[in-house]
Write an enzyme that holds these catalytic residues in place. Structure first.
Site, PDB file in Angstrom:
ATOM      1  N   GLN A  18      56.487 -26.924-110.331  1.00 20.15           N
ATOM      2  CA  GLN A  18      57.577 -27.467-109.523  1.00 20.15           C
ATOM      3  C   GLN A  18      58.945 -26.950-109.947  1.00 20.15           C
ATOM      4  O   GLN A  18      59.901 -27.054-109.184  1.00 20.15           O
ATOM      5  CB  GLN A  18      57.560 -28.992-109.604  1.00 20.15           C
ATOM      6  CG  GLN A  18      56.340 -29.593-108.942  1.00 20.15           C
ATOM      7  CD  GLN A  18      56.241 -31.082-109.174  1.00 20.15           C
ATOM      8  OE1 GLN A  18      55.772 -31.522-110.213  1.00 20.15           O
ATOM      9  NE2 GLN A  18      56.687 -31.867-108.213  1.00 20.15           N
ATOM     10  N   ASN A 160      48.030 -35.008-116.358  1.00 15.88           N
ATOM     11  CA  ASN A 160      48.949 -35.845-115.591  1.00 15.88           C
ATOM     12  C   ASN A 160      48.250 -36.397-114.358  1.00 15.88           C
ATOM     13  O   ASN A 160      47.780 -35.637-113.511  1.00 15.88           O
ATOM     14  CB  ASN A 160      50.154 -35.002-115.145  1.00 15.88           C
ATOM     15  CG  ASN A 160      51.170 -35.808-114.340  1.00 15.88           C
ATOM     16  OD1 ASN A 160      51.853 -36.675-114.889  1.00 15.88           O
ATOM     17  ND2 ASN A 160      51.263 -35.546-113.045  1.00 15.88           N
ATOM     18  N   GLU A 161      48.158 -37.718-114.269  1.00 14.06           N
ATOM     19  CA  GLU A 161      47.751 -38.444-113.057  1.00 14.06           C
ATOM     20  C   GLU A 161      46.420 -38.008-112.432  1.00 14.06           C
ATOM     21  O   GLU A 161      46.399 -37.481-111.300  1.00 14.06           O
ATOM     22  CB  GLU A 161      48.833 -38.315-111.987  1.00 14.06           C
ATOM     23  CG  GLU A 161      50.148 -38.953-112.334  1.00 14.06           C
ATOM     24  CD  GLU A 161      51.129 -38.946-111.150  1.00 14.06           C
ATOM     25  OE1 GLU A 161      50.774 -38.434-110.084  1.00 14.06           O
ATOM     26  OE2 GLU A 161      52.232 -39.480-111.317  1.00 14.06           O
ATOM     27  N   ASN A 297      53.231 -43.342-115.025  1.00 16.28           N
ATOM     28  CA  ASN A 297      54.122 -42.896-113.955  1.00 16.28           C
ATOM     29  C   ASN A 297      54.133 -43.996-112.901  1.00 16.28           C
ATOM     30  O   ASN A 297      53.079 -44.449-112.454  1.00 16.28           O
ATOM     31  CB  ASN A 297      53.611 -41.590-113.334  1.00 16.28           C
ATOM     32  CG  ASN A 297      53.767 -40.406-114.286  1.00 16.28           C
ATOM     33  OD1 ASN A 297      54.311 -40.548-115.373  1.00 16.28           O
ATOM     34  ND2 ASN A 297      53.290 -39.246-113.862  1.00 16.28           N
ATOM     35  N   GLU A 375      57.221 -41.160-115.812  1.00 12.80           N
ATOM     36  CA  GLU A 375      57.878 -40.767-114.559  1.00 12.80           C
ATOM     37  C   GLU A 375      58.278 -42.022-113.803  1.00 12.80           C
ATOM     38  O   GLU A 375      57.521 -42.983-113.719  1.00 12.80           O
ATOM     39  CB  GLU A 375      56.957 -39.965-113.626  1.00 12.80           C
ATOM     40  CG  GLU A 375      56.835 -38.500-113.937  1.00 12.80           C
ATOM     41  CD  GLU A 375      55.932 -37.755-112.957  1.00 12.80           C
ATOM     42  OE1 GLU A 375      55.946 -38.076-111.746  1.00 12.80           O
ATOM     43  OE2 GLU A 375      55.201 -36.869-113.408  1.00 12.80           O
ATOM     44  N   SER A 428      58.896 -30.596-104.434  1.00 11.96           N
ATOM     45  CA  SER A 428      57.976 -31.716-104.247  1.00 11.96           C
ATOM     46  C   SER A 428      56.713 -31.161-103.584  1.00 11.96           C
ATOM     47  O   SER A 428      56.791 -30.540-102.519  1.00 11.96           O
ATOM     48  CB  SER A 428      58.648 -32.791-103.379  1.00 11.96           C
ATOM     49  OG  SER A 428      57.703 -33.742-102.994  1.00 11.96           O
ATOM     50  N   TRP A 429      55.553 -31.360-104.235  1.00  9.16           N
ATOM     51  CA  TRP A 429      54.310 -30.685-103.855  1.00  9.16           C
ATOM     52  C   TRP A 429      54.022 -30.649-102.359  1.00  9.16           C
ATOM     53  O   TRP A 429      53.634 -29.620-101.826  1.00  9.16           O
ATOM     54  CB  TRP A 429      53.100 -31.379-104.505  1.00  9.16           C
ATOM     55  CG  TRP A 429      53.200 -31.511-105.978  1.00  9.16           C
ATOM     56  CD1 TRP A 429      53.607 -32.623-106.682  1.00  9.16           C
ATOM     57  CD2 TRP A 429      52.890 -30.514-106.960  1.00  9.16           C
ATOM     58  NE1 TRP A 429      53.565 -32.358-108.039  1.00  9.16           N
ATOM     59  CE2 TRP A 429      53.124 -31.090-108.232  1.00  9.16           C
ATOM     60  CE3 TRP A 429      52.428 -29.191-106.886  1.00  9.16           C
ATOM     61  CZ2 TRP A 429      52.924 -30.383-109.414  1.00  9.16           C
ATOM     62  CZ3 TRP A 429      52.222 -28.503-108.069  1.00  9.16           C
ATOM     63  CH2 TRP A 429      52.464 -29.093-109.303  1.00  9.16           C
ATOM     64  N   LYS A 435      63.177 -33.434-100.621  1.00 13.29           N
ATOM     65  CA  LYS A 435      62.955 -34.706-101.313  1.00 13.29           C
ATOM     66  C   LYS A 435      63.406 -34.499-102.756  1.00 13.29           C
ATOM     67  O   LYS A 435      62.689 -33.966-103.593  1.00 13.29           O
ATOM     68  CB  LYS A 435      61.476 -35.076-101.261  1.00 13.29           C
ATOM     69  CG  LYS A 435      61.182 -36.502-101.693  1.00 13.29           C
ATOM     70  CD  LYS A 435      59.704 -36.840-101.622  1.00 13.29           C
ATOM     71  CE  LYS A 435      59.470 -38.319-101.842  1.00 13.29           C
ATOM     72  NZ  LYS A 435      58.040 -38.658-101.971  1.00 13.29           N
ATOM     73  N   TYR A 437      65.032 -35.565-106.512  1.00 11.53           N
ATOM     74  CA  TYR A 437      64.921 -36.637-107.503  1.00 11.53           C
ATOM     75  C   TYR A 437      65.871 -36.451-108.689  1.00 11.53           C
ATOM     76  O   TYR A 437      65.996 -37.345-109.516  1.00 11.53           O
ATOM     77  CB  TYR A 437      63.512 -36.642-108.102  1.00 11.53           C
ATOM     78  CG  TYR A 437      62.399 -37.232-107.255  1.00 11.53           C
ATOM     79  CD1 TYR A 437      62.068 -38.589-107.359  1.00 11.53           C
ATOM     80  CD2 TYR A 437      61.649 -36.448-106.394  1.00 11.53           C
ATOM     81  CE1 TYR A 437      61.019 -39.136-106.626  1.00 11.53           C
ATOM     82  CE2 TYR A 437      60.600 -36.986-105.657  1.00 11.53           C
ATOM     83  CZ  TYR A 437      60.287 -38.334-105.784  1.00 11.53           C
ATOM     84  OH  TYR A 437      59.244 -38.864-105.060  1.00 11.53           O
TER      85      TYR A 437
END
Ligand code: BGP
Length: 475
Positions: A18, A160-161, A297, A375, A428-429, A435, A437
């Site tokens: 990203q 991650n996630e 997150n 996150e 943002s994927w 978008k 942040y």
């Protein structure tokens, strides 16, 4: 007034794909996003992203100046091992060595993730986390990273996630391979990722590197929209598949019987079953007590209603408010709670969900060791005018979540830090570049950085270790 603990980390988070860009230089191999986002019909790609590959000295200078004393980065597997399983790329090692040294020079503590959604393309084509060989390739990559960077990086995150990965790949279908509603594949891949995570923990501990290792989960609370039995069941089912299944594995040392029965029930409604291989539960159990920290997150929570129909999802990837649909067969349907505001991307803003999750972990998984909120942040279409961004809604969002964290600390949860997603604006994927942040606005054409109002506010919070009101800062 409640204050943050003395050594609390006020961090900023990034992820390789990203942020870095430079996808075709210095021997980097492709990850699955490169191929997918370079299709003709794609609205955006990650070729340049935030140009962190070249701009990181500037980003770290800004981070240090604005009170950011921790950073999450991820190491792109395909930059270090271009085809995922073969030769190591010295240029990849060199890049991360330089980046790591620059962070340390600036006094910014590193939290490094090994897998942040970016499996190398060749391994992805072999089945990604559904292919058990992926686990060995991942372990090999982890070993290369620990050997090369473990002298300076003291906080490691395996994955991650997992839930977001598999939901994106096999349920929502907005991550390659774009499969929709295949809950069985999603559950299987999550299990395999937990085996991989556990083996990474064992590996790290066997190398005596004098640091810590953990995992990051997206943990969003699930609430029934009413006290009707079917709504309560829907919330329970979505919580089990998205939260409990993962927490049982990494902190509980295995799936509780009730968790497994519930998962099997969901799978049977979707004509599938979970394969647990010999030895899986042993390694999961053994690693759970060695896990040094849990990363959470948290962006939103969800309100659920009973649902008996076929799976049906519409992903709001443009910020057109009110367009999302999310209903899963055998689980439930997410619905609006009129008392809870949402972002333009329909994410409910509900800091109490973070507080509730933190307390639940302390109560249900008392051996969690310590938590970082790895996150949290608000995706927003920032108004950029004359080099300035007055992002008060973002400040308000962070403020509310800081409050939830302070309350959880006061109520006995051991929380050591907070990482804002994201340090600077990044890709943002599934939404692209509108978008945003970040604390720092990125002009994606010129790659210039601009300091947002939120960065000024964040600096004061970090310096004074208390929640600061918006009108206390000059901008
Ligand atoms: C998390 C991911 C991040 C980031 C964030 C915001 O799930 O770990 O990589 O993308 O969500 O999500 P989005 O970009 O979809 O708004």
């Amino acid at each position: 007034m409640m204050r943050f603990p003395e050594n609390f980390i006020f961090g900023g988070a990034t992820a390789a794909y990203q942020a870095e860009g430079s996808t075709n230089v210095d021997g980097r191999g492709p990850c699955y996003w490169d191929e997918y986002l370079n299709r003709e019909e794609s609205r955006f790609n990650g070729d340049t992203a935030s140009d962190f590959y070249n701009k990181y000295p500037k980003d770290l200078e800004l981070a240090q100046k604005y009170g950011v004393n921790g950073i999450r980065i991820s190491i792109a597997w395909s930059r270090v091992i271009p085809d995922g399983s073969g030769e190591v790329n010295p240029k990849g090692i060199e890049f991360y060595n330089n980046l790591i040294d620059e962070c340390l020079k600036r006094g910014i503590e590193l939290y490094v993730t090994l897998h942040h959604f970016d499996t190398p393309l060749s391994l992805f084509k072999n089945g990604d986390w559904l292919d058990r060989d992926n686990i060995d390739h991942f372990l090999n990559f982890a070993k290369v990273c620990f050997e090369n960077f473990g002298d300076r990086v003291k906080k490691w995150v395996s994955i991650n996630e997992p839930w977001s990965v598999v939901a994106g790949q096999y349920i929502i279908g907005h991550f390659p391979p774009n499969i929709h509603y295949d809950i069985t594949k999603a559950v299987q891949a999550m299990h395999n990722m937990m085996v991989a995570h556990s083996k990474v923990v064992e590996l790290y501990k066997s190398m005596n590197l004098d640091g810590e290792v953990g995992i990051i989960h997206i943990l969003e609370s699930k609430y029934p929209i009413s006290d009707k039995k079917e709504d309560e069941k829907a919330a329970y089912l979505e919580d089990t598949i998205a939260n409990r299944f993962m927490l049982d594995a990494c902190l509980g040392g295995g799936y509780e019987e009730e968790t497994l029965e519930t998962i099997k029930g969901i799978l049977s409604k979707n004509d599938g079953k979970l394969v647990i291989e010999d030895g899986d539960m042993e390694v999961i159990k053994s690693a759970a007590i060695k896990n040094d920290f849990l990363g959470i997150n948290y962006y939103a929570s969800h309100f659920l209603k009973g649902y008996e129909g076929e799976s049906n999802i519409y992903h709001n990837g443009t910020g057109e408010k009110g367009t999302s649909i999310f209903a899963l067969k055998g689980i439930g349907e997410r619905v609006d709670n009129p008392d809870v505001p949402t972002t333009d991307w329909d994410w409910p803003i509900y800091p109490k969900g973070l507080y509730d999750m933190l307390i639940r972990i302390k109560e249900d998984y008392p051996n969690y060791n310590k938590i970082y909120v790895t996150e949290n942040g608000m995706g927003y279409k920032d108004d950029f005018e004359d080099g300035r961004v007055e992002d008060d809604p973002r400040i308000d969002y962070i403020k509310q979540h800081f409050q939830a964290i302070l309350e959880a600390i006061e109520d006995g949860v051991d929380i050591r830090g907070y990482f804002l997603w994201s340090l600077m604006d990044v890709l943002s994927w599934t939404n692209g570049y509108n978008k945003r942040y970040g604390l720092f606005y990125v002009d994606f054409d010129s790659q210039e950085r601009y300091v947002k109002k939120s960065a000024h506010w964040f600096k004061k919070v970090s310096e004074e270790k208390r929640i600061v009101e918006i009108d206390e800062i000059d901008y």
